[in-house]
Design a protein around this motif. Structure first.
Motif, PDB file in Angstrom:
ATOM      1  N   GLY A 240      83.836  41.016  59.298  1.00 45.77           N
ATOM      2  CA  GLY A 240      82.698  40.137  59.068  1.00 45.77           C
ATOM      3  C   GLY A 240      82.655  38.935  59.974  1.00 45.77           C
ATOM      4  O   GLY A 240      81.663  38.206  59.997  1.00 45.77           O
ATOM      5  N   VAL A 241      83.731  38.689  60.729  1.00 46.63           N
ATOM      6  CA  VAL A 241      83.773  37.527  61.622  1.00 46.63           C
ATOM      7  C   VAL A 241      83.059  37.868  62.918  1.00 46.63           C
ATOM      8  O   VAL A 241      83.397  38.830  63.604  1.00 46.63           O
ATOM      9  N   ARG A 242      82.060  37.049  63.271  1.00 49.10           N
ATOM     10  CA  ARG A 242      81.271  37.299  64.477  1.00 49.10           C
ATOM     11  C   ARG A 242      81.497  36.231  65.552  1.00 49.10           C
ATOM     12  O   ARG A 242      81.098  36.419  66.703  1.00 49.10           O
ATOM     13  N   ALA A 243      82.116  35.103  65.188  1.00 50.08           N
ATOM     14  CA  ALA A 243      82.418  34.034  66.137  1.00 50.08           C
ATOM     15  C   ALA A 243      83.504  33.155  65.531  1.00 50.08           C
ATOM     16  O   ALA A 243      83.642  33.072  64.305  1.00 50.08           O
ATOM     17  N   VAL A 244      84.293  32.515  66.397  1.00 49.52           N
ATOM     18  CA  VAL A 244      85.419  31.677  65.962  1.00 49.52           C
ATOM     19  C   VAL A 244      85.280  30.296  66.576  1.00 49.52           C
ATOM     20  O   VAL A 244      84.871  30.142  67.730  1.00 49.52           O
ATOM     21  N   ILE A 245      85.639  29.287  65.796  1.00 50.04           N
ATOM     22  CA  ILE A 245      85.745  27.907  66.286  1.00 50.04           C
ATOM     23  C   ILE A 245      87.207  27.488  66.147  1.00 50.04           C
ATOM     24  O   ILE A 245      87.811  27.666  65.087  1.00 50.04           O
ATOM     25  N   ILE A 246      87.784  26.942  67.217  1.00 45.93           N
ATOM     26  CA  ILE A 246      89.126  26.359  67.152  1.00 45.93           C
ATOM     27  C   ILE A 246      89.005  24.862  67.369  1.00 45.93           C
ATOM     28  O   ILE A 246      88.385  24.408  68.336  1.00 45.93           O
ATOM     29  N   THR A 247      89.600  24.090  66.462  1.00 48.16           N
ATOM     30  CA  THR A 247      89.583  22.633  66.589  1.00 48.16           C
ATOM     31  C   THR A 247      90.901  22.084  66.063  1.00 48.16           C
ATOM     32  O   THR A 247      91.775  22.845  65.636  1.00 48.16           O
ATOM     33  N   GLY A 248      91.068  20.780  66.133  1.00 46.83           N
ATOM     34  CA  GLY A 248      92.306  20.162  65.682  1.00 46.83           C
ATOM     35  C   GLY A 248      92.071  19.198  64.530  1.00 46.83           C
ATOM     36  O   GLY A 248      90.977  18.655  64.386  1.00 46.83           O
ATOM     37  N   SER A 249      93.106  18.999  63.730  1.00 48.85           N
ATOM     38  CA  SER A 249      93.033  18.002  62.666  1.00 48.85           C
ATOM     39  C   SER A 249      93.584  16.678  63.188  1.00 48.85           C
ATOM     40  O   SER A 249      94.414  16.641  64.094  1.00 48.85           O
ATOM     41  N   GLY A 250      93.091  15.584  62.631  1.00 52.28           N
ATOM     42  CA  GLY A 250      93.566  14.276  63.058  1.00 52.28           C
ATOM     43  C   GLY A 250      92.923  13.829  64.355  1.00 52.28           C
ATOM     44  O   GLY A 250      91.781  14.181  64.667  1.00 52.28           O
ATOM     45  N   ARG A 251      93.681  13.073  65.162  1.00 48.79           N
ATOM     46  CA  ARG A 251      93.117  12.454  66.359  1.00 48.79           C
ATOM     47  C   ARG A 251      93.328  13.257  67.631  1.00 48.79           C
ATOM     48  O   ARG A 251      93.080  12.740  68.722  1.00 48.79           O
ATOM     49  N   ALA A 252      93.806  14.491  67.497  1.00 55.10           N
ATOM     50  CA  ALA A 252      94.046  15.297  68.693  1.00 55.10           C
ATOM     51  C   ALA A 252      93.582  16.724  68.483  1.00 55.10           C
ATOM     52  O   ALA A 252      93.661  17.261  67.372  1.00 55.10           O
ATOM     53  N   PHE A 253      93.113  17.322  69.560  1.00 59.42           N
ATOM     54  CA  PHE A 253      92.922  18.768  69.607  1.00 59.42           C
ATOM     55  C   PHE A 253      94.319  19.385  69.643  1.00 59.42           C
ATOM     56  O   PHE A 253      94.743  20.045  68.695  1.00 59.42           O
ATOM     57  N   SER A 254      95.062  19.139  70.703  1.00 60.53           N
ATOM     58  CA  SER A 254      96.495  19.461  70.756  1.00 60.53           C
ATOM     59  C   SER A 254      97.112  18.718  71.928  1.00 60.53           C
ATOM     60  O   SER A 254      96.551  18.708  73.031  1.00 60.53           O
ATOM     61  N   ALA A 255      98.295  18.127  71.674  1.00 55.34           N
ATOM     62  CA  ALA A 255      99.036  17.431  72.731  1.00 55.34           C
ATOM     63  C   ALA A 255      99.854  18.394  73.569  1.00 55.34           C
ATOM     64  O   ALA A 255     100.602  17.968  74.448  1.00 55.34           O
ATOM     65  N   GLY A 256      99.750  19.705  73.313  1.00 59.27           N
ATOM     66  CA  GLY A 256     100.446  20.700  74.117  1.00 59.27           C
ATOM     67  C   GLY A 256     101.748  21.150  73.497  1.00 59.27           C
ATOM     68  O   GLY A 256     101.957  21.032  72.291  1.00 59.27           O
TER      69      GLY A 256
END
Length: 257
Positions: free
Chosen positions: A52-68
């Motif tokens: 049923g998944v047709r698209a995905v969103i990736i995001t981060g919690s807090g003040r960063a997407f990702s510091a790596g």
């Protein structure tokens, strides 16, 4: 699909849209072994059990997407090529799983996207950024190169921008990242996620097979160059410069605590 996610949370902001939120805000969503494993398992499962998944969103919690990459994980590798080579393969396989995922993946970049954070954005099909987003390859500061970034960067933003970021370690804001071709839309921070959901829902409304075929065709050659980059980056992990840089970073962090 992993039985339990520890580095991400799942939600469905719109029918057919899966939102994956990186959930280590206390570590600026740093990427460790569990992070890479879970991302790949989720991406590989889409289009199979998650029909049923047709698209995905990736995001981060807090003040960063990702510091790596998690710096503590780097220290644990101890420069041993027999450890770093399989580790790097897991990293590349995780990012590549986003490219080969059956459905489109949208990055909603909030705040810092350093190192692997920028590399994850390069792997996604479309990138939206909040006004406060910052992009950088910080690997030079610890004696490494952005292994996935130097493979994917030239195709996404060209060789000049890839060289500028990969050699300098400088960061760029959302507007410059848009000019470089990494970002397609810049929005106020407070509306970033709603804009990502709007775009994902538009994609999800189209006939699924047409969307999947288009993505698969566009991404058909994205695996090229990984093996060579794994070997080069594995050698850098074994250098004294890298070990000393990681040690200095960890000592500096301990002094600030």
């Amino acid at each position: 699909m992993p039985a339990e996610l520890t580095r991400f949370t799942r939600s469905e902001p719109h029918p057919g849209v899966l939102q994956l939120t990186m959930s280590r805000p206390e570590k600026l969503n740093a990427m460790d072994q569990a992070w890479f494993r879970e991302l790949r398992e989720v991406m590989d499962g889409l289009g199979e059990e998650d029909g049923g998944v047709r698209a995905v969103i990736i995001t981060g919690s807090g003040r960063a997407f990702s510091a790596g990459g998690d710096i503590d994980m780097f220290a644990g590798l101890d420069g041993d090529v027999h450890r770093t080579r399989p580790h790097l393969r897991r990293v590349y396989d995780a990012f590549h799983s986003v490219e080969r995922c059956a459905v489109p993946v949208i990055a909603a970049v909030n705040g810092l996207a350093y190192g692997g954070g920028t590399e994850l954005a390069l792997a996604c099909d479309v990138v939206l950024a909040g006004r406060s987003a910052r992009f950088a390859f910080k690997e030079p500061s610890v004696g490494l190169m952005p292994g996935y970034g130097v493979v994917r960067g030239p195709a996404v933003m060209g060789r000049h921008w890839t060289r500028y970021l990969a050699l300098s370690g400088r960061d760029v804001d959302a507007d410059r990242a848009e000019r470089a071709g990494v970002v397609q839309e810049v929005h106020p921070d407070e509306s970033l996620l709603s804009e990502a959901v709007t775009l994902a829902s538009e994609i999800a409304a189209h006939p699924a097979l047409a969307v999947r075929c288009a993505k698969a065709f566009i991404n058909r050659d994205t695996g090229d160059g990984f093996n060579e980059s794994v070997e080069a980056t594995a050698l850098l992990f074994g250098t004294e410069e890298h070990r000393e840089a990681v040690k200095a970073f960890r000592e500096s962090r301990a002094n600030r605590a």
